[in-house]
Design an enzyme around this catalytic site. Structure first.
Site, PDB file in Angstrom:
ATOM      1  N   THR A   1       0.823  -1.210   0.000  1.00 16.62           N
ATOM      2  CA  THR A   1       0.000   0.000   0.000  1.00 16.62           C
ATOM      3  C   THR A   1       0.858   1.261   0.000  1.00 16.62           C
ATOM      4  O   THR A   1       1.977   1.253   0.527  1.00 16.62           O
ATOM      5  CB  THR A   1      -0.913  -0.002   1.259  1.00 16.62           C
ATOM      6  OG1 THR A   1      -1.419   1.312   1.471  1.00 16.62           O
ATOM      7  CG2 THR A   1      -0.154  -0.401   2.505  1.00 16.62           C
ATOM      8  N   ASP A   2       0.307   2.332  -0.537  1.00 17.49           N
ATOM      9  CA  ASP A   2       1.018   3.624  -0.496  1.00 17.49           C
ATOM     10  C   ASP A   2       1.140   4.147   0.938  1.00 17.49           C
ATOM     11  O   ASP A   2       1.927   5.050   1.211  1.00 17.49           O
ATOM     12  CB  ASP A   2       0.317   4.670  -1.385  1.00 17.49           C
ATOM     13  CG  ASP A   2      -1.130   4.978  -0.992  1.00 17.49           C
ATOM     14  OD1 ASP A   2      -1.655   4.337  -0.056  1.00 17.49           O
ATOM     15  OD2 ASP A   2      -1.741   5.852  -1.633  1.00 17.49           O
ATOM     16  N   GLU A   3       0.347   3.561   1.864  1.00 15.38           N
ATOM     17  CA  GLU A   3       0.369   4.058   3.244  1.00 15.38           C
ATOM     18  C   GLU A   3       1.715   3.813   3.916  1.00 15.38           C
ATOM     19  O   GLU A   3       2.010   4.418   4.947  1.00 15.38           O
ATOM     20  CB  GLU A   3      -0.780   3.449   4.051  1.00 15.38           C
ATOM     21  CG  GLU A   3      -2.118   3.813   3.443  1.00 15.38           C
ATOM     22  CD  GLU A   3      -3.315   3.525   4.324  1.00 15.38           C
ATOM     23  OE1 GLU A   3      -3.196   3.561   5.549  1.00 15.38           O
ATOM     24  OE2 GLU A   3      -4.393   3.281   3.752  1.00 15.38           O
TER      25      GLU A   3
ATOM     26  N   TYR B   1      -1.622  -0.310  11.190  1.00 14.97           N
ATOM     27  CA  TYR B   1      -1.834  -0.991   9.897  1.00 14.97           C
ATOM     28  C   TYR B   1      -0.671  -0.745   8.953  1.00 14.97           C
ATOM     29  O   TYR B   1      -0.046  -1.687   8.452  1.00 14.97           O
ATOM     30  CB  TYR B   1      -3.149  -0.516   9.255  1.00 14.97           C
ATOM     31  CG  TYR B   1      -3.237  -0.832   7.767  1.00 14.97           C
ATOM     32  CD1 TYR B   1      -3.358  -2.143   7.328  1.00 14.97           C
ATOM     33  CD2 TYR B   1      -3.185   0.188   6.803  1.00 14.97           C
ATOM     34  CE1 TYR B   1      -3.420  -2.450   5.965  1.00 14.97           C
ATOM     35  CE2 TYR B   1      -3.247  -0.111   5.449  1.00 14.97           C
ATOM     36  CZ  TYR B   1      -3.367  -1.424   5.036  1.00 14.97           C
ATOM     37  OH  TYR B   1      -3.407  -1.717   3.694  1.00 14.97           O
TER      38      TYR B   1
ATOM     39  N   LYS C   1       2.224  -3.323   7.389  1.00 17.27           N
ATOM     40  CA  LYS C   1       2.438  -3.530   5.933  1.00 17.27           C
ATOM     41  C   LYS C   1       3.888  -3.197   5.570  1.00 17.27           C
ATOM     42  O   LYS C   1       4.504  -3.867   4.750  1.00 17.27           O
ATOM     43  CB  LYS C   1       1.473  -2.658   5.116  1.00 17.27           C
ATOM     44  CG  LYS C   1       0.005  -3.040   5.218  1.00 17.27           C
ATOM     45  CD  LYS C   1      -0.315  -4.427   4.680  1.00 17.27           C
ATOM     46  CE  LYS C   1      -0.213  -4.521   3.167  1.00 17.27           C
ATOM     47  NZ  LYS C   1      -0.640  -5.854   2.669  1.00 17.27           N
TER      48      LYS C   1
HETATM   49  P1  NAD Z   1     -10.022  -6.956   2.695  1.00 13.60           P
HETATM   50  O1  NAD Z   1      -9.967  -6.684   4.157  1.00 13.60           O
HETATM   51  O2  NAD Z   1     -11.250  -6.662   1.927  1.00 13.60           O
HETATM   52  O3  NAD Z   1      -9.685  -8.521   2.444  1.00 13.60           O
HETATM   53  C1  NAD Z   1      -8.705  -9.199   3.164  1.00 13.60           C
HETATM   54  C2  NAD Z   1      -8.922 -10.707   2.949  1.00 13.60           C
HETATM   55  O4  NAD Z   1      -7.860 -11.406   3.614  1.00 13.60           O
HETATM   56  C3  NAD Z   1     -10.237 -11.224   3.525  1.00 13.60           C
HETATM   57  O5  NAD Z   1     -10.848 -12.100   2.614  1.00 13.60           O
HETATM   58  C4  NAD Z   1      -9.804 -11.980   4.788  1.00 13.60           C
HETATM   59  O6  NAD Z   1     -10.653 -13.060   5.113  1.00 13.60           O
HETATM   60  C5  NAD Z   1      -8.414 -12.454   4.370  1.00 13.60           C
HETATM   61  N1  NAD Z   1      -7.539 -12.708   5.524  1.00 13.60           N
HETATM   62  C6  NAD Z   1      -7.325 -11.890   6.589  1.00 13.60           C
HETATM   63  N2  NAD Z   1      -6.467 -12.474   7.442  1.00 13.60           N
HETATM   64  C7  NAD Z   1      -6.110 -13.658   6.889  1.00 13.60           C
HETATM   65  C8  NAD Z   1      -5.231 -14.712   7.283  1.00 13.60           C
HETATM   66  N3  NAD Z   1      -4.546 -14.645   8.433  1.00 13.60           N
HETATM   67  N4  NAD Z   1      -5.088 -15.778   6.472  1.00 13.60           N
HETATM   68  C9  NAD Z   1      -5.785 -15.857   5.304  1.00 13.60           C
HETATM   69  N5  NAD Z   1      -6.652 -14.910   4.893  1.00 13.60           N
HETATM   70  C10 NAD Z   1      -6.791 -13.814   5.674  1.00 13.60           C
HETATM   71  O7  NAD Z   1      -8.761  -6.202   2.096  1.00 13.60           O
HETATM   72  P2  NAD Z   1      -8.569  -5.512   0.649  1.00 13.60           P
HETATM   73  O8  NAD Z   1      -9.043  -4.107   0.720  1.00 13.60           O
HETATM   74  O9  NAD Z   1      -9.085  -6.420  -0.404  1.00 13.60           O
HETATM   75  O10 NAD Z   1      -6.982  -5.463   0.585  1.00 13.60           O
HETATM   76  C11 NAD Z   1      -6.234  -6.569   0.061  1.00 13.60           C
HETATM   77  C12 NAD Z   1      -4.772  -6.247   0.139  1.00 13.60           C
HETATM   78  O11 NAD Z   1      -4.484  -5.061  -0.592  1.00 13.60           O
HETATM   79  C13 NAD Z   1      -4.262  -5.982   1.562  1.00 13.60           C
HETATM   80  O12 NAD Z   1      -2.996  -6.567   1.695  1.00 13.60           O
HETATM   81  C14 NAD Z   1      -4.174  -4.473   1.659  1.00 13.60           C
HETATM   82  O13 NAD Z   1      -3.166  -4.084   2.557  1.00 13.60           O
HETATM   83  C15 NAD Z   1      -3.815  -4.113   0.230  1.00 13.60           C
HETATM   84  N6  NAD Z   1      -4.250  -2.778  -0.235  1.00 13.60           N
HETATM   85  C16 NAD Z   1      -5.545  -2.388  -0.110  1.00 13.60           C
HETATM   86  C17 NAD Z   1      -5.948  -1.154  -0.607  1.00 13.60           C
HETATM   87  C18 NAD Z   1      -7.392  -0.695  -0.529  1.00 13.60           C
HETATM   88  O14 NAD Z   1      -7.693   0.441  -0.913  1.00 13.60           O
HETATM   89  N7  NAD Z   1      -8.339  -1.525  -0.087  1.00 13.60           N
HETATM   90  C19 NAD Z   1      -5.020  -0.314  -1.225  1.00 13.60           C
HETATM   91  C20 NAD Z   1      -3.685  -0.734  -1.344  1.00 13.60           C
HETATM   92  C21 NAD Z   1      -3.334  -1.994  -0.840  1.00 13.60           C
HETATM   93  P1  TYD Z   2     -10.574   4.383   4.537  1.00 10.29           P
HETATM   94  O1  TYD Z   2     -11.579   3.971   3.517  1.00 10.29           O
HETATM   95  O2  TYD Z   2     -10.626   3.774   5.895  1.00 10.29           O
HETATM   96  O3  TYD Z   2      -9.139   4.180   3.870  1.00 10.29           O
HETATM   97  P2  TYD Z   2      -7.663   4.641   4.377  1.00 10.29           P
HETATM   98  O4  TYD Z   2      -7.737   5.099   5.789  1.00 10.29           O
HETATM   99  O5  TYD Z   2      -6.884   3.370   4.259  1.00 10.29           O
HETATM  100  O6  TYD Z   2      -7.234   5.704   3.426  1.00 10.29           O
HETATM  101  O7  TYD Z   2     -10.666   5.960   4.727  1.00 10.29           O
HETATM  102  C1  TYD Z   2     -10.489   6.832   3.627  1.00 10.29           C
HETATM  103  C2  TYD Z   2     -10.550   8.251   4.170  1.00 10.29           C
HETATM  104  O8  TYD Z   2     -11.873   8.512   4.642  1.00 10.29           O
HETATM  105  C3  TYD Z   2      -9.632   8.471   5.367  1.00 10.29           C
HETATM  106  O9  TYD Z   2      -9.083   9.796   5.255  1.00 10.29           O
HETATM  107  C4  TYD Z   2     -10.547   8.397   6.556  1.00 10.29           C
HETATM  108  C5  TYD Z   2     -11.881   8.895   6.007  1.00 10.29           C
HETATM  109  N1  TYD Z   2     -13.091   8.320   6.635  1.00 10.29           N
HETATM  110  C6  TYD Z   2     -14.099   9.152   7.125  1.00 10.29           C
HETATM  111  O10 TYD Z   2     -13.997  10.387   7.061  1.00 10.29           O
HETATM  112  N2  TYD Z   2     -15.205   8.573   7.682  1.00 10.29           N
HETATM  113  C7  TYD Z   2     -15.362   7.222   7.781  1.00 10.29           C
HETATM  114  O11 TYD Z   2     -16.390   6.762   8.346  1.00 10.29           O
HETATM  115  C8  TYD Z   2     -14.329   6.382   7.257  1.00 10.29           C
HETATM  116  C9  TYD Z   2     -14.453   4.887   7.336  1.00 10.29           C
HETATM  117  C10 TYD Z   2     -13.225   6.966   6.687  1.00 10.29           C
END
Ligand code: NAD
Ligand code: TYD
Length: 339
Positions: A125-127, A153, A157
């Site tokens: 992630t970019d975070e 978090y 990562k």
């Molecule tokens: P999500 O929370 O929707 O899905 C996570 C999945 O992992 C779930 O299906 C969960 O059951 C599974 N899981 C959790 N713990 C586990 C374990 N110990 N063993 C096996 N499975 C397990 O997450 P997402 O938003 O789909 O993100 C997926 C990946 O992409 C993550 O690694 C996250 O850090 C990364 N990512 C997400 C975003 C975003 O915007 N959502 C952006 C950049 C990177």
């Molecule tokens: P989120 O979807 O949790 O992603 P991330 O924190 O990984 O970027 O949140 C996106 C942005 O929205 C973040 O700046 C926090 C804000 N946010 C709210 O303002 N209200 C909410 O209820 C949530 C879940 C997030």
């Protein structure tokens, strides 16, 4: 080609499985997922009967389960999406983030070392770069930007990313890492900003905006992220990090207002609540490297992607209503009640 996709019952992993089964009909895709609160088997229903797909319920930290799976499947690649992924939950309870995101990544890579692998890909992630100030719109995260995390978090990562690069240097494991900005699209769990605001709008519930809503995120449609990972695992250089993002920066408050407008709801639903602890101000990716080396560019413009996403939530009410009717209610109460 057999690929193990971990975390494939979650948001991005499931979209990636759909993408891969469509783009590479001759590949075998094995999804390994623990089915935590964020994993939904119903999401994978459309591919459950596909003979090239297999689902295995297991924890990436469970080394015996990994051994069994690698012995059965002899995977060519592993793409690791499995993670605890929600910043707010990590602030409440960091332990499980360290366990899954760091120890789980180590267990997976140890299995890859033991059985041999063409490619281990870490979805990051970019975070991990921390945040950028709002008054410097000229600054972007490149792959050289120092790791500088803010939340449990992002720290977990970043720890995993460092371990992945160490396994490459120390053991020669053929790894790659993608660091993507915020994704949005179908099957996004309704604890995250965009699906939460859509669901609350549709239920005429308050829209909780943290702080003043001025924080900026760089939004990418999930299918564009999936295409980027597909390119990296096939053509990306081993040992490299690739940033993925679409130069689509938006303030939270503008996203929430846009969702209100699209759903014909009043902005009076917007409620400003106590800010997130350690809240990152701005994320912004420079995707020049993946464009230059692999020709990747985002294809979905935000105005089209958000429309498709809202339509999806309108036509898949059962999917998210089932989620928010269960234990999610306890989470919501705890997170938002006294904010
Ligand atoms: P999500 O929370 O929707 O899905 C996570 C999945 O992992 C779930 O299906 C969960 O059951 C599974 N899981 C959790 N713990 C586990 C374990 N110990 N063993 C096996 N499975 C397990 O997450 P997402 O938003 O789909 O993100 C997926 C990946 O992409 C993550 O690694 C996250 O850090 C990364 N990512 C997400 C975003 C975003 O915007 N959502 C952006 C950049 C990177
Ligand atoms: P989120 O979807 O949790 O992603 P991330 O924190 O990984 O970027 O949140 C996106 C942005 O929205 C973040 O700046 C926090 C804000 N946010 C709210 O303002 N209200 C909410 O209820 C949530 C879940 C997030």
């Amino acid at each position: 080609m057999t690929i193990i996709v971990t975390g494939g019952a979650g948001f991005i992993g499931s979209n990636f499985i759909f993408h891969m089964l469509g783009a590479h009909p001759d590949y075998r895709i094995v999804c390994l997922d623990k089915l935590t609160y964020a994993g939904n088997l119903s999401t994978l229903a459309p591919v459950m009967d596909n003979p090239n797909f297999r689902f295995v319920k297991a924890d990436i930290c469970d080394r015996e389960a990994l051994d069994r799976l690698f012995e059965e499947e002899h995977p060519d690649m592993v793409v690791n999406f499995a993670a605890e992924s929600h910043v707010d939950r990590s602030i409440e309870d960091p332990g499980i983030f360290l366990q899954t995101n760091i120890m789980g990544t180590a267990a997976l890579m140890d299995a890859c070392r033991k059985y041999g692998i063409q490619r281990y890909h870490q979805v990051s992630t970019d975070e991990v770069y921390g945040d950028l100030p709002l008054d410097r719109p000229d600054l972007f995260f490149t792959e050289e930007t120092p790791i500088h995390t803010s939340s449990p978090y992002s720290s977990s990562k970043a720890g995993a990313d460092l371990l992945v690069l160490a396994y490459h240097r120390t053991y020669g494991l053929p790894v790659s890492i993608s660091r993507c900005s915020n994704n949005y699209g179908p099957y996004h769990f309704p604890e995250k900003l965009i699906p939460l605001m859509i669901a609350n709008c549709l239920n005429d519930k308050p829209l909780p905006v943290y702080g003043e809503g001025l924080n900026v995120r760089d939004w990418l449609y999930v299918e564009d992220h999936c295409r980027a990972i597909d390119l990296i695992i096939h053509k990306g250089r081993v040992g490299e990090v690739y940033n993925v993002g679409g130069h689509n920066e938006m303030r939270n408050i503008d996203i929430v207002k846009l969702i209100c407008k699209a759903l014909g709801k009043s902005e009076s639903l917007i409620t400003y609540v106590t800010d997130r602890k350690g809240h990152d101000m701005r994320y912004a990716i420079d995707p020049a490297k993946i464009h230059r080396e692999l020709g990747w560019l985002p294809e979905t413009k935000f105005e089209d992607g958000i429309k498709k996403t809202i339509d999806w939530y309108l036509t898949h009410r059962e999917w998210w209503e089932t989620i928010i009717s269960g234990e999610y209610q306890d989470y919501y109460e705890k997170m938002y009640a006294n904010r």
